[in-house]
Design an enzyme around this catalytic site. Sequence first.
Site, mmCIF file in Angstrom:
data_model
loop_
_atom_site.group_PDB
_atom_site.id
_atom_site.type_symbol
_atom_site.label_atom_id
_atom_site.label_comp_id
_atom_site.label_asym_id
_atom_site.label_seq_id
_atom_site.Cartn_x
_atom_site.Cartn_y
_atom_site.Cartn_z
ATOM 1 N N ASP A 55 0.763 -1.161 -0.056
ATOM 2 C CA ASP A 55 0.036 0.143 -0.017
ATOM 3 C C ASP A 55 0.962 1.251 0.219
ATOM 4 O OD1 ASP A 55 -3.031 -0.754 1.040
ATOM 5 O OD2 ASP A 55 -1.581 -2.096 1.680
ATOM 6 N N GLU A 91 -5.283 7.338 0.603
ATOM 7 C CA GLU A 91 -5.756 6.523 1.594
ATOM 8 C C GLU A 91 -4.605 6.606 2.721
ATOM 9 O OE1 GLU A 91 -7.344 2.660 1.562
ATOM 10 O OE2 GLU A 91 -7.894 2.652 3.392
ATOM 11 N N ASP A 115 -6.566 5.356 -4.226
ATOM 12 C CA ASP A 115 -6.526 4.108 -3.415
ATOM 13 C C ASP A 115 -5.281 3.092 -3.819
ATOM 14 O OD1 ASP A 115 -6.851 2.311 -1.412
ATOM 15 O OD2 ASP A 115 -8.883 2.182 -1.540
ATOM 16 N N ILE A 136 -4.063 0.537 -2.702
ATOM 17 C CA ILE A 136 -4.556 -0.892 -2.602
ATOM 18 C C ILE A 136 -6.021 -0.909 -2.264
ATOM 19 C CG2 ILE A 136 -4.568 -3.299 -2.212
ATOM 20 C CD1 ILE A 136 -1.503 -3.445 -2.209
ATOM 21 N N ASP A 137 -6.881 -0.746 -3.084
ATOM 22 C CA ASP A 137 -8.325 -0.845 -2.750
ATOM 23 C C ASP A 137 -8.760 -2.489 -2.630
ATOM 24 O OD1 ASP A 137 -11.038 -0.231 -2.006
ATOM 25 O OD2 ASP A 137 -11.477 -0.731 -3.881
ATOM 26 N N THR A 179 -7.456 -4.172 0.314
ATOM 27 C CA THR A 179 -6.308 -4.708 0.878
ATOM 28 C C THR A 179 -6.667 -6.245 1.542
ATOM 29 O OG1 THR A 179 -5.555 -2.457 1.502
ATOM 30 C CG2 THR A 179 -4.369 -4.209 2.622
ATOM 31 N N HIS A 236 -19.168 -5.079 5.034
ATOM 32 C CA HIS A 236 -19.026 -4.051 4.093
ATOM 33 C C HIS A 236 -20.384 -3.616 3.504
ATOM 34 C CE1 HIS A 236 -14.455 -4.258 3.470
ATOM 35 N NE2 HIS A 236 -14.674 -4.488 4.826
ATOM 36 N N SER A 286 -12.925 -5.115 -3.905
ATOM 37 C CA SER A 286 -12.217 -3.773 -4.667
ATOM 38 C C SER A 286 -13.267 -3.340 -5.720
ATOM 39 C CB SER A 286 -11.057 -4.267 -4.902
ATOM 40 O OG SER A 286 -11.030 -4.673 -6.576
ATOM 41 N N LYS A 330 -15.067 -4.334 -8.880
ATOM 42 C CA LYS A 330 -16.536 -4.710 -9.365
ATOM 43 C C LYS A 330 -17.026 -3.790 -10.356
ATOM 44 C CE LYS A 330 -17.510 -4.550 -4.748
ATOM 45 N NZ LYS A 330 -16.155 -4.964 -3.900
ATOM 46 N N ARG A 332 -24.109 -1.894 -2.339
ATOM 47 C CA ARG A 332 -23.345 -1.665 -1.239
ATOM 48 C C ARG A 332 -24.193 -1.038 -0.108
ATOM 49 N NH1 ARG A 332 -17.930 -2.162 -1.226
ATOM 50 N NH2 ARG A 332 -17.007 -1.256 0.799
ATOM 51 N N ASP A 386 -12.807 4.932 -2.605
ATOM 52 C CA ASP A 386 -12.955 3.658 -2.737
ATOM 53 C C ASP A 386 -14.126 3.528 -3.974
ATOM 54 O OD1 ASP A 386 -11.691 2.271 -0.802
ATOM 55 O OD2 ASP A 386 -13.124 2.886 0.638
HETATM 56 P P1 AMP Z 1 -14.663 -4.038 -1.103
HETATM 57 O O1 AMP Z 1 -13.481 -4.810 -1.191
HETATM 58 O O2 AMP Z 1 -15.496 -3.635 -1.915
HETATM 59 O O3 AMP Z 1 -15.425 -4.557 0.107
HETATM 60 O O4 AMP Z 1 -14.080 -2.448 -0.422
HETATM 61 C C1 AMP Z 1 -12.833 -2.371 0.512
HETATM 62 C C2 AMP Z 1 -13.036 -0.976 1.027
HETATM 63 O O5 AMP Z 1 -14.190 -1.262 2.003
HETATM 64 C C3 AMP Z 1 -11.815 -0.507 1.808
HETATM 65 O O6 AMP Z 1 -11.016 0.234 0.865
HETATM 66 C C4 AMP Z 1 -12.546 0.148 2.869
HETATM 67 O O7 AMP Z 1 -12.371 1.418 2.789
HETATM 68 C C5 AMP Z 1 -14.093 -0.077 2.980
HETATM 69 N N1 AMP Z 1 -14.424 -0.462 4.197
HETATM 70 C C6 AMP Z 1 -13.782 -1.091 5.353
HETATM 71 N N2 AMP Z 1 -14.792 -1.465 6.304
HETATM 72 C C7 AMP Z 1 -16.040 -1.042 5.691
HETATM 73 C C8 AMP Z 1 -17.235 -1.171 6.498
HETATM 74 N N3 AMP Z 1 -17.546 -1.442 7.494
HETATM 75 N N4 AMP Z 1 -18.297 -0.945 5.535
HETATM 76 C C9 AMP Z 1 -18.164 -0.593 4.272
HETATM 77 N N5 AMP Z 1 -16.856 -0.349 3.445
HETATM 78 C C10 AMP Z 1 -15.648 -0.666 4.543
HETATM 79 MG MG MG Z 2 -10.227 1.175 -0.432
#
Ligand code: AMP
Ligand code: MG
Length: 334
Positions: free
Chosen positions: A50, A73, A127, A129-130, A132, A220, A244, A247, A261, A276
Site C-alpha cells: 500500500d 488513503e 487508493d 490498494i483498494d 487490502t 462491508h 475492490s 466490481k 453496497r 473507494d
Molecule cells: P470492498 O472490497 O468492495 O469491500 O471494499 C474495500 C473497502 O471497503 C476498503 O477500502 C475500505 O475502505 C472499505 N471498508 C472497510 N470497512 C468497511 C465497512 N464496515 N463498511 C463498508 N466499507 C468498508
Molecule cells: Mg479502499
Amino acid sequence: MPDPSLSYAQERDVALHCTIAAARLCEAVRQDQASVAIHKPDHSPVTVADYGAQALICRSLQAAFPHDPVMGEEDAQLLASPELTECRNRVTEYVCAQLQTPVETETVLDWIGHGRSGFGDRFWTLDPIDGTKGYVRGDQYAVALALIEQGQLQVAAIVAPALPVDSAQPTGDRGVAFVAVRGQGAEAIALGSGARRVLRVNGAAQRDRFRLIESVERDHGTPAWQQAVATAIGLTVPAVQMDSLAKYGSIARGEADLYLRLPSGDSVLRWENIWDHGAGVLVLEEAGGTVTDQTGKPLDFSQGTKLLKNRGIVASNGVIHGAAIEAIRALGID
Ligand code: AMP
Ligand code: MG
C-alpha cells in the site's frame, strides 16, 4: 477550437502509467510473500505494498502536475513511526527496485506524504490498494486513481492485477487496466498483451443473464438486503462476490450488472471514502452504466474525503437502475 479528443490526454497517460507501475510493485510484494498486514488505528490493514504503491503514484503525479494536490488513503506519519522501521525499509527497497535507482527513505516518505496534500478545485484521489483484505488473502484488489475538478470526476484509472483478462477463461492471462476520461468513453487494457477493448455494459437484450455483484467482506454491506433487492427485480443468476473497485470494472465489461453496497442500521454513521468509488464511477458511467446512492441521488465528490451527502452505493448497467432504487424503497431499506 481545441481537439476534444486530446483533452486530458496527459492526465490519462500519467494516471495509467503510474497505476500500472504501482500494480507491478504490489504483485512483486505479493509474490515475495511479503504482504504481511499491519493494523492501522482504525483496525483496517495496510501493507508494504500500500505504501510503496502510494509512493510511486505520488512521485509521478508530483512530477507531472506539481500544482495538483492528492488525497490518498495512506498516511506517511504512521510509517515514519519508530515501530515501523523495518516496514519503512522494505517499502524503500521495493520502490527502488521498481524505479531501478537508489532513493533515500526520506524521499519515499515525502512522496507518500504528498498523498495527503489535500484538496483543491482540481485534485486527485488515490487508493494505492483498494481491497487490502483481498490482496492479503490472495484474491482481487485494485490500484485506483481519479482526477476530480469542481466536484466532477474527469479521469480515472483502475488496475486490477489479478483479474482474468477474459472472465470466460478464469485460469488464463490476468491483469487488466480500466481507464476513462469524461465524455471520451472507457476502455480495458490487458496488462500482458496490451490488447485494448472498448467497455460497454450489458443492454436489455441480455436481461436473463443479469447478475448481482457485491463485496467478499460481508460486513462491508448487508448481503441479505442486497439479495432481496436482486430477487425483487428478477435477477436469478447467482450473485458473485469480489473485492475492490474491480466490481465496477466487471459491470463495465458486462460480467455483472448490479453492484449493491447497502449499509445496515448499526453502520449508520459509516460514510464511504471518495477513493473507494471515484475511479469506478467514471469507468462505469463512461461504459454506459449508472451510479447513485441507495436513494437514487448522484454521488457528491465535493464533501472532503467522505461521501457525506450519500448513503449506500448502487452501481448498475443502467437498464435496471430505476427498478433497483424502487425495490430498495419498497423493501423499506434505509
Ligand atoms: P470492498 O472490497 O468492495 O469491500 O471494499 C474495500 C473497502 O471497503 C476498503 O477500502 C475500505 O475502505 C472499505 N471498508 C472497510 N470497512 C468497511 C465497512 N464496515 N463498511 C463498508 N466499507 C468498508
Ligand atoms: Mg479502499
